[in-house]
Motif scaffolding. Structure first.
Motif, PDB file in Angstrom:
ATOM      1  N   PRO A 105       0.838  -1.206   0.000  1.00 43.81           N
ATOM      2  CA  PRO A 105       0.000   0.000   0.000  1.00 43.81           C
ATOM      3  C   PRO A 105       0.878   1.263   0.000  1.00 43.81           C
ATOM      4  O   PRO A 105       2.054   1.204   0.382  1.00 43.81           O
ATOM      5  CB  PRO A 105      -0.788  -0.117   1.299  1.00 43.81           C
ATOM      6  CG  PRO A 105      -0.139  -1.166   2.095  1.00 43.81           C
ATOM      7  CD  PRO A 105       0.691  -2.005   1.198  1.00 43.81           C
ATOM      8  N   VAL A 106       0.278   2.364  -0.398  1.00 51.33           N
ATOM      9  CA  VAL A 106       1.035   3.611  -0.556  1.00 51.33           C
ATOM     10  C   VAL A 106       1.792   3.990   0.710  1.00 51.33           C
ATOM     11  O   VAL A 106       2.951   4.408   0.654  1.00 51.33           O
ATOM     12  CB  VAL A 106       0.070   4.762  -0.932  1.00 51.33           C
ATOM     13  CG1 VAL A 106       0.846   6.032  -1.163  1.00 51.33           C
ATOM     14  CG2 VAL A 106      -0.718   4.392  -2.151  1.00 51.33           C
ATOM     15  N   GLU A 107       1.133   3.823   1.842  1.00 48.21           N
ATOM     16  CA  GLU A 107       1.754   4.204   3.105  1.00 48.21           C
ATOM     17  C   GLU A 107       3.121   3.533   3.267  1.00 48.21           C
ATOM     18  O   GLU A 107       4.111   4.163   3.644  1.00 48.21           O
ATOM     19  CB  GLU A 107       0.805   3.765   4.232  1.00 48.21           C
ATOM     20  CG  GLU A 107       1.128   4.326   5.578  1.00 48.21           C
ATOM     21  CD  GLU A 107       0.145   3.808   6.622  1.00 48.21           C
ATOM     22  OE1 GLU A 107      -0.845   3.134   6.234  1.00 48.21           O
ATOM     23  OE2 GLU A 107       0.364   4.076   7.807  1.00 48.21           O
ATOM     24  N   VAL A 108       3.157   2.248   2.958  1.00 43.15           N
ATOM     25  CA  VAL A 108       4.396   1.495   3.100  1.00 43.15           C
ATOM     26  C   VAL A 108       5.387   1.902   2.012  1.00 43.15           C
ATOM     27  O   VAL A 108       6.590   2.042   2.259  1.00 43.15           O
ATOM     28  CB  VAL A 108       4.112  -0.021   3.040  1.00 43.15           C
ATOM     29  CG1 VAL A 108       5.389  -0.821   3.146  1.00 43.15           C
ATOM     30  CG2 VAL A 108       3.137  -0.406   4.124  1.00 43.15           C
ATOM     31  N   GLN A 109       4.880   2.112   0.813  1.00 46.42           N
ATOM     32  CA  GLN A 109       5.769   2.514  -0.283  1.00 46.42           C
ATOM     33  C   GLN A 109       6.482   3.824   0.040  1.00 46.42           C
ATOM     34  O   GLN A 109       7.686   3.956  -0.170  1.00 46.42           O
ATOM     35  CB  GLN A 109       4.953   2.665  -1.573  1.00 46.42           C
ATOM     36  CG  GLN A 109       4.526   1.332  -2.152  1.00 46.42           C
ATOM     37  CD  GLN A 109       3.657   1.483  -3.388  1.00 46.42           C
ATOM     38  OE1 GLN A 109       2.951   2.462  -3.552  1.00 46.42           O
ATOM     39  NE2 GLN A 109       3.712   0.494  -4.257  1.00 46.42           N
ATOM     40  N   LEU A 110       5.727   4.774   0.578  1.00 46.42           N
ATOM     41  CA  LEU A 110       6.334   6.055   0.939  1.00 46.42           C
ATOM     42  C   LEU A 110       7.434   5.848   1.981  1.00 46.42           C
ATOM     43  O   LEU A 110       8.518   6.425   1.884  1.00 46.42           O
ATOM     44  CB  LEU A 110       5.266   7.005   1.488  1.00 46.42           C
ATOM     45  CG  LEU A 110       4.303   7.613   0.456  1.00 46.42           C
ATOM     46  CD1 LEU A 110       3.151   8.307   1.156  1.00 46.42           C
ATOM     47  CD2 LEU A 110       5.022   8.588  -0.451  1.00 46.42           C
ATOM     48  N   ALA A 111       7.115   5.022   2.965  1.00 50.23           N
ATOM     49  CA  ALA A 111       8.093   4.766   4.011  1.00 50.23           C
ATOM     50  C   ALA A 111       9.333   4.102   3.419  1.00 50.23           C
ATOM     51  O   ALA A 111      10.473   4.439   3.772  1.00 50.23           O
ATOM     52  CB  ALA A 111       7.483   3.887   5.093  1.00 50.23           C
ATOM     53  N   LEU A 112       9.125   3.165   2.503  1.00 52.14           N
ATOM     54  CA  LEU A 112      10.252   2.465   1.887  1.00 52.14           C
ATOM     55  C   LEU A 112      11.130   3.428   1.102  1.00 52.14           C
ATOM     56  O   LEU A 112      12.365   3.369   1.164  1.00 52.14           O
ATOM     57  CB  LEU A 112       9.728   1.367   0.950  1.00 52.14           C
ATOM     58  CG  LEU A 112       9.336   0.052   1.609  1.00 52.14           C
ATOM     59  CD1 LEU A 112       8.637  -0.851   0.608  1.00 52.14           C
ATOM     60  CD2 LEU A 112      10.557  -0.640   2.190  1.00 52.14           C
ATOM     61  N   LEU A 113      10.481   4.325   0.391  1.00 52.14           N
ATOM     62  CA  LEU A 113      11.216   5.284  -0.418  1.00 52.14           C
ATOM     63  C   LEU A 113      12.120   6.139   0.465  1.00 52.14           C
ATOM     64  O   LEU A 113      13.328   6.250   0.227  1.00 52.14           O
ATOM     65  CB  LEU A 113      10.211   6.154  -1.179  1.00 52.14           C
ATOM     66  CG  LEU A 113      10.764   7.281  -2.042  1.00 52.14           C
ATOM     67  CD1 LEU A 113      11.677   6.720  -3.119  1.00 52.14           C
ATOM     68  CD2 LEU A 113       9.626   8.052  -2.688  1.00 52.14           C
ATOM     69  N   SER A 114      11.537   6.726   1.515  1.00 55.51           N
ATOM     70  CA  SER A 114      12.334   7.569   2.408  1.00 55.51           C
ATOM     71  C   SER A 114      13.438   6.766   3.066  1.00 55.51           C
ATOM     72  O   SER A 114      14.578   7.228   3.178  1.00 55.51           O
ATOM     73  CB  SER A 114      11.454   8.182   3.496  1.00 55.51           C
ATOM     74  OG  SER A 114      10.505   9.010   2.904  1.00 55.51           O
ATOM     75  N   ALA A 115      13.101   5.559   3.499  1.00 59.26           N
ATOM     76  CA  ALA A 115      14.091   4.738   4.194  1.00 59.26           C
ATOM     77  C   ALA A 115      15.241   4.376   3.255  1.00 59.26           C
ATOM     78  O   ALA A 115      16.409   4.376   3.667  1.00 59.26           O
ATOM     79  CB  ALA A 115      13.429   3.485   4.741  1.00 59.26           C
TER      80      ALA A 115
END
Lengths: 377, 646
Positions: free
Chosen positions: B429-439
């Motif tokens: 889901p987007v929430e996780v994707q965003l977190a992955l990107l920043s991480a």
């Protein structure tokens, strides 16, 4: 205010449906059935969908539902639902699907009488029961709406029951998390005319914590009165003055958290904690067992202990236990290894007991625990 | 019924009583079928013929039928009017009341027209029950046809009657002191419901002097001991309202003390959270509410007790309850610093349980704990990493990924972990994707030399910008990409910049909102912590009406948006002058009133010169509409925004 009133059975079928206002359609009942009755995720007694709010109270597999489209006084709506239940109880004895179906015409009459245009109206059972005669008209609007004026008894009597419920919740380590006493003063008045009664409380009673009473004073945290009590007089002179309704009613209710002496302590044994002149009767301990228990061997010196597989508890009944006494239960449970690993909620040990004594004639004291004398383990 | 006349003969064999019984049964059947939703309107004409019955019970059922289908059968309703009018003059007051009550439930023009005359009589009926019913009928009439109700002089009559002014919702009485006092006198003699309505109507009274409010409060305060909880809550609402107009500190403190016991227990709110400890058999919604209160009451002195209790709850079975308990442990750590150590310990123990939802909640709150106490508890990161596989919900996964990214320099195998986590990037889901990107970006900045991290960030950026449809994700991907391409050092400074400290202030309500909510005590709004106008259509907001007695502290304009609107800037200044009576428009309850007053101020006030262009140029105020959005111009705010993103 209340726009509609419904009663549903467990399957979501409408048993009673009364619209008080034109802002709702009868089909709103379907919304409730779909959103609440057949939706197991609903855990709140109030559901708001759009600007429509459903308040529901469950009693014996019935849903008592009030619907409103405004920012209703939630306490008022729930008071109304519970009042309906108590009225129905006093009319039909019990409130379940059968009783509602058998009396639906009467229920329609009642809910039209106790609610007009969504505003709850006089709902004293005593008044409602006079409905057949036209006396209700003066009574429902008079200053003592809870009492008929023409009551007559050959023998004038009044009985007072003081029922105190001890609530306890004790942690596994034996520290008292909270202990308080809920008291009800129940009165049965069989008096002629419209008598004014006074009810005295002794000096040991401190209602306002700022007033300092003597050392062994009983401090009440809060007390509330039946609507017949003149609150202004209580405020000024601390006397409880009232014209009682006919028959049984709850005069007063109070709560105290200070100086609560626990009548029973449960460790691995029970110890009574009151003078040996008194006794507790019908002591029932319910000790939960793990879900995979197959059997329990119990040894008790007093009463009977039995494993009840349906409820997963060991029930220990002691018909009578004297003050100052100690009794011990030793039991061993047989557990099996099971395949379904359901989590055990570890409910607390639950204690029920009664203890009553008469101080003077007409007045009866009863101390009991009902469902919330709990010891965690 | 007459249609089935041919079958009636059999009743004659069994005597007259049976006939009555049968007659009784038919309406019953009809009412039962109405209840079940079976359309019975076809029986209209038949049922109407039963109206003449002298039997009250049947009459009631027929009336019920009419209430159900009267509006639908508006073309035939005139058939019933004569019977209605006859009943309105019946000797039995019950029948009279019943007749007008039923008529007023059928708001069709014909019925309303017919109702006017009898209603006028009934309002003056010698029987109080009829008068009471009639008063409520006026309310119904008003809802159906306000013009008729006013023209007919009913509102005036009702005011004379003053039995239940609140029933006339919609008609806003502005109570003056005499009326309010009369109502207060009636308090002692009315039924419990009447008490509620009277108390509610007191909110319409605006005290002009401190002492008026104080005297009134003293008379209301005794109602706190009523057995009906709705009376108590409404009394509290009135007292809270009146306190805005009081001066006497001592009395106010006394009232506060008095209000404590009925609400829960005395001084609990300060010293004793124990009252809110959950019982095993409390319903779940009560438990959840208690949990929230416990957290809010938690302070240094009682943190230990509360924590012990929360730990207890964390081992219960109800998933929602456990989750909230675990989350509360973390929030407690954030709120009460001295208790943080033991809270973290508790969270670690919970991680050991390996129960999925417990672990997930624990991870989510731990992330916040890290942000609250930077550099203090990072030692537990390895423990968290052990549970990576248990996380299957977006929120907890995102939290864990944030932790891995943020502390990539302390986690030896951070690149391996990230590599594993990004494996399913496109399905997340987007929430996780965003977190992955920043991480991934953070990981690269920490470990710029590592080939894995270089490959990883490249892969993720490519995915985010090329394979994903979500604009947020794509834009953020581009932003990172350019940041890293232009100057990786600066990128590092920005991405890993110090974050603003988090507090639990967000839990607190601001005073204006709280003041408004208090005016709704006991209603739905107070349960949802929302002003009614925000979730109920047509609901009106409440605000304190200004008067010389209103306290300066209560005087604050509660709603900010309205004060920033163009015409209000002028008003705001007026409002800050306490002696000025005209400031009431700011607190005004209705929008129209505000508008009118605003115009008046604009014409009469010299201060208006400050913005002479405003009326001339209709687009002068449009600047604000676009906010501070200006393309390609770096601004300090934007940086703040970025920080929140990381």
């Amino acid at each position: 205010m209340i726009s509609a009133f419904f009663i549903f059975n467990q399957k979501g079928e409408v048993l009673i449906s009364r619209l008080y206002r034109t802002d709702l359609k009868r089909s709103i009942a379907d919304v409730f059935r779909i959103q609440v009755v057949s939706n197991s995720d609903v855990r709140s007694p109030i559901i708001t969908l759009g600007s429509t709010s459903f308040f529901h109270v469950r009693v014996n597999n019935l849903y008592i539902v009030a619907v409103t489209k405004c920012n209703a006084n939630a306490a008022l709506v729930f008071e109304f639902c519970y009042r309906f239940i108590s009225i129905a109880k006093s009319y039909f004895g019990k409130v379940d699907e059968e009783a509602v179906k058998n009396n639906f015409v009467l229920i329609y009459e009642l809910i039209d009488e106790i609610n007009d245009f969504g505003y709850p109206q006089n709902s004293e059972t005593d008044t409602l029961k006079t409905e057949e005669s036209s006396k209700i008209t003066t009574q429902a609007t008079g200053s003592t709406s809870w009492r008929r004026g023409d009551v007559k008894y050959k023998k004038n009597e009044a009985f007072v029951d003081v029922v105190e419920t001890v609530n306890l919740s004790m942690s596994a380590k034996g520290t008292v998390l909270r202990a308080d006493v809920d008291g009800h003063i129940q009165m049965r008045a069989y008096l002629s005319g419209t008598p004014e009664c006074r009810f005295g409380l002794n000096d040991k009673l401190v209602i306002d914590k700022n007033e300092h009473g003597s050392g062994d004073a009983v401090e009440l945290d809060d007390c509330r009165f039946h609507q017949c009590v003149r609150l202004d007089e209580f405020d000024s002179s601390r006397t409880i003055t009232f014209v009682p309704p006919d028959g049984e009613f709850e005069l007063m209710r109070y709560r105290s958290t200070s100086n609560v002496k626990l009548p029973l302590r449960v460790y691995t044994h029970i110890k009574t904690n009151f003078s040996n002149k008194l006794s507790a009767t019908n002591v029932v301990l319910r000790i939960p067992t793990p879900l995979n228990t197959t059997g329990v061997d119990c040894k008790v010196p007093n009463g009977k202990a039995k494993y009840v597989p349906d409820e997963n508890v060991v029930v220990w009944k002691i018909p009578r236990i004297q003050g100052g006494q100690e009794v011990t239960l030793s039991a061993s449970a047989h557990l099996t290894s099971t395949t379904n690993r359901q989590v055990w909620a570890r409910p607390p040990i639950d204690v029920d007991f009664q203890s009553n004594y008469h101080s003077i004639k007409w007045v009866r004291y009863l101390t009991k625990a009902s469902g919330s004398y709990q010891i965690r383990f | 019924m007459s249609g089935q006349g041919g079958q009636d003969a059999k009743f004659f064999q069994r005597g007259k009583i049976q006939e009555f019984r049968a007659e009784l049964a038919a309406p019953r059947k009809i009412v039962a079928n109405i209840t079940m939703g079976n359309d019975m309107s076809a029986l209209f004409t038949d049922v109407v013929q039963c109206l003449g019955t002298p039997l009250l019970e049947i009459k009631k059922m027929v009336y019920l039928f009419l209430i159900c289908y009267g509006r639908q059968k508006a073309d035939q309703i005139h058939l019933v009017i004569p019977s209605f009018l006859q009943d309105c003059n019946d000797r039995n007051p019950l029948v009279r009341a019943l007749a007008i009550r039923t008529m007023s439930y059928i708001p069709t023009p014909v019925v309303i027209e017919a109702l006017t005359e009898p209603l006028r009589h009934c309002l003056k009926d010698r029987d109080p029950y009829v008068r009471k019913t009639a008063a409520i009928c006026v309310a119904k009439l008003y809802t159906a046809d306000p013009r008729k109700a006013e023209k007919g002089g009913f509102v005036e009559m009702l005011r004379d009657l003053l039995l239940d002014p609140n029933a006339t919702d919609g008609v806003i009485f502005k109570l003056n002191l005499t009326v309010a006092n009369k109502l207060l006198t009636a308090l002692g003699e009315s039924s419990e419901w009447g008490t509620i309505y009277i108390l509610d109507s007191l909110l319409r009274y605006v005290p002009e002097k401190h002492v008026d409010a104080e005297i009134m409060a003293e008379r209301v305060i005794i109602q706190l001991q009523h057995a009906n909880s709705a009376v108590v809550l409404t009394a509290i609402k009135v007292l809270l309202y009146l306190m805005n107009y009081m001066e006497n500190r001592r009395l106010m403190e006394y009232i506060c003390k008095k209000m404590g016991p009925p609400l829960a227990a005395p001084s609990v709110l300060k010293n004793d959270v124990k009252v809110f400890f959950c019982k095993y058999n409390d319903p779940i919604y009560v438990k959840l509410a208690k949990l929230e209160i416990m957290y809010r009451l938690a302070r240094e002195e009682n943190a230990r007790e509360v924590l012990a209790e929360l730990q207890e709850y964390a081992s219960e079975v109800d998933v929602d309850f456990v989750r909230k308990a675990v989350r509360s442990i973390g929030r407690l750590a954030i709120k009460v610093e001295p208790a943080a150590d033991s809270c973290i310990q508790a969270l670690l123990e919970l991680l050991e349980t390996k129960v999925t939802y417990v672990v997930q909640e624990a991870v989510i709150v731990t992330k916040d704990v890290f942000r609250r106490y930077p550099g203090k508890y990072e030692g537990i990161i390895p423990k968290l990493c052990e549970n990576l596989d248990l996380l299957d919900e977006p929120e907890s996964k995102a939290a864990m990924i944030w932790i891995v990214g943020q502390f990539a320099d302390r986690i030896d195998n951070a690149d391996e972990l990230m590599d594993d986590l990004t494996y399913t990037f496109l399905d997340e889901p987007v929430e996780v994707q965003l977190a992955l990107l920043s991480a991934a970006v953070k990981l690269f900045i920490y470990k710029a030399q590592s080939d894995t991290s270089k490959a990883l960030v490249h892969k993720v950026l490519k995915w985010a910008t090329e394979e994903v449809d979500n604009p947020d994700l794509r834009d953020r991907g581009f932003m990172y990409w350019r940041l890293l391409a232009i100057n990786p050092t600066v990128a590092g400074e920005i991405v890993l910049a110090e974050k603003p400290a988090i507090t639990t202030d967000a839990d607190r309500m601001d005073r204006g909102a709280l003041d408004q909510l208090l005016l709704h005590t006991g209603t739905l709004g107070s349960i949802y912590h929302k002003n009614p106008e925000t979730f109920i259509r047509n609901a009106a907001g409440k605000a304190l009406t200004d008067s010389p007695a209103l306290n300066p502290l209560s005087r604050q304009e509660p709603r900010k948006p309205s004060s920033s609107a163009a015409p209000a800037t002028n008003n705001l200044q007026v409002a800050s002058q306490p002696s000025n009576g005209s400031s009431s428009d700011l607190m005004g309850t209705s929008a129209s009133q505000e508008g009118v007053d605003g115009e008046g101020d604009g014409e009469g006030d010299d201060e208006d010169i400050e913005s002479p262009a405003a009326p001339a140029d209709p687009y002068a105020n449009l600047d604000n509409a676009f906010g501070s959005y200006i393309a390609d111009e770096p601004r300090p705010q934007t940086k703040d925004l970025l920080l929140q993103v990381f």
